[in-house]
Design an enzyme around this catalytic site. Sequence first.
Site, PDB file in Angstrom:
ATOM      1  N   MET A 201     -11.569  -6.040   5.523  1.00 60.24           N
ATOM      2  CA  MET A 201     -10.662  -5.176   6.293  1.00 60.24           C
ATOM      3  C   MET A 201     -10.291  -5.863   7.606  1.00 60.24           C
ATOM      4  SD  MET A 201     -10.058  -2.447   4.510  1.00 60.24           S
ATOM      5  CE  MET A 201      -9.080  -1.631   5.777  1.00 60.24           C
TER       6      MET A 201
ATOM      7  N   MET B 290     -12.256   4.367  -0.356  1.00 57.31           N
ATOM      8  CA  MET B 290     -12.909   4.570   0.939  1.00 57.31           C
ATOM      9  C   MET B 290     -13.605   5.921   0.860  1.00 57.31           C
ATOM     10  SD  MET B 290      -9.763   3.142   3.232  1.00 57.31           S
ATOM     11  CE  MET B 290      -8.597   3.299   1.888  1.00 57.31           C
TER      12      MET B 290
ATOM     13  N   SER C  15       0.854  -1.191   0.000  1.00 58.56           N
ATOM     14  CA  SER C  15       0.000   0.000   0.000  1.00 58.56           C
ATOM     15  C   SER C  15       0.879   1.226   0.000  1.00 58.56           C
ATOM     16  CB  SER C  15      -0.883   0.007   1.246  1.00 58.56           C
ATOM     17  OG  SER C  15      -1.401   1.310   1.420  1.00 58.56           O
TER      18      SER C  15
ATOM     19  N   MET D  39      -9.114   8.018   0.242  1.00 58.95           N
ATOM     20  CA  MET D  39     -10.005   8.326   1.384  1.00 58.95           C
ATOM     21  C   MET D  39     -10.555   9.739   1.241  1.00 58.95           C
ATOM     22  SD  MET D  39      -7.584   7.072   4.489  1.00 58.95           S
ATOM     23  CE  MET D  39      -6.634   5.557   4.387  1.00 58.95           C
TER      24      MET D  39
ATOM     25  N   HIS E  63      -1.329  -1.171  -4.383  1.00 62.66           N
ATOM     26  CA  HIS E  63      -2.583  -0.859  -3.683  1.00 62.66           C
ATOM     27  C   HIS E  63      -2.674   0.648  -3.438  1.00 62.66           C
ATOM     28  CE1 HIS E  63      -6.002  -2.011  -1.115  1.00 62.66           C
ATOM     29  NE2 HIS E  63      -5.567  -1.094  -0.261  1.00 62.66           N
TER      30      HIS E  63
ATOM     31  N   HIS F   3      -8.502   1.121  -3.812  1.00 62.99           N
ATOM     32  CA  HIS F   3      -9.389   0.824  -2.680  1.00 62.99           C
ATOM     33  C   HIS F   3     -10.086   2.138  -2.337  1.00 62.99           C
ATOM     34  CE1 HIS F   3      -9.552  -0.239   1.926  1.00 62.99           C
ATOM     35  NE2 HIS F   3     -10.745  -0.164   1.383  1.00 62.99           N
TER      36      HIS F   3
ATOM     37  N   ASP G  41      -4.851   3.599  -1.758  1.00 59.75           N
ATOM     38  CA  ASP G  41      -5.895   3.883  -0.769  1.00 59.75           C
ATOM     39  C   ASP G  41      -6.436   5.291  -0.951  1.00 59.75           C
ATOM     40  OD1 ASP G  41      -6.077   1.543   0.942  1.00 59.75           O
ATOM     41  OD2 ASP G  41      -3.991   1.961   1.458  1.00 59.75           O
TER      42      ASP G  41
ATOM     43  N   ASP H 106      -6.681  -6.465   4.361  1.00 61.05           N
ATOM     44  CA  ASP H 106      -6.017  -5.165   4.368  1.00 61.05           C
ATOM     45  C   ASP H 106      -5.957  -4.605   5.787  1.00 61.05           C
ATOM     46  OD1 ASP H 106      -5.144  -2.589   3.852  1.00 61.05           O
ATOM     47  OD2 ASP H 106      -6.776  -2.080   2.483  1.00 61.05           O
TER      48      ASP H 106
END
Length: 215
Positions: free
Chosen positions: A136, A66, A7, A35, A31, A64, A33, A174
């Site tokens: 998660m 979020m 990540s 957010m 990966h 991913h 992330d 994750d």
Amino acid sequence: MIQIAPSILAADFLHLEKDIELVNRCGDVIHLDVMDGTLVPNISFGFSVIDPVAKIARAPMDAHLMVVHPERWFEKLAKDGVQMCSFHWEAAGRNTARHIRLLHDLGLKAGVAVNPDIPVSKLYPYIGQADYFLVMSVFAGFGGQKFIYETLDRVAALKAEIQRRGAQALIEVDGGVYEGNVRAVEEAGVDLVVAGSAVFGAPDPAAAISALRGA
Ligand code: DX5
Ligand code: ZN
């Protein structure tokens, strides 16, 4: 063998190219992330980071999301060449099946993610449709948290249900994975493991990836 998705949330953003090249060389998947500060209590990065990463990524990219309204970003992610995209069931609710179809229409692999407080049975309706499930093992929002061990039972239950139905979906885990727990994670039936701190916080990230892989 278990695949490793470093990540880049834990990467060195002042020298990001170096860390992406490391994942190209040694990792299986990059990966990403994303957010939004609304679905999760933190803000990470968006396309100002993903666009340049996409230019040098040779390993497949796994976004991913979020964020609330994840579907707003599917098309742009597809244009950037992202191959895998997961969104949270908590954000999608009854639009989950529609979001999976949107991703498939754009040629992406579709993943459905859930936080540790959501029963994994909420994912069962999408077995046979989603390409992967992101279970998660910490509450989404921050790197460097402690692995929640109940995740192993959740993964085993989901895996059993996938097998019972003769489906093909992969399981991704994750959060909080490191050398000390990755074999248990693998034994529970995980196919792809995300690791931030365990890779980029290590003195030798390439060796850390090999250690996680068990090679
Ligand atoms: C947490 C993120 C993770 C995080 C993992 O919300 O989804 O991908 O970067 O970081 P570590 O491996 O440090 O727990
Ligand atoms: Zn993640």
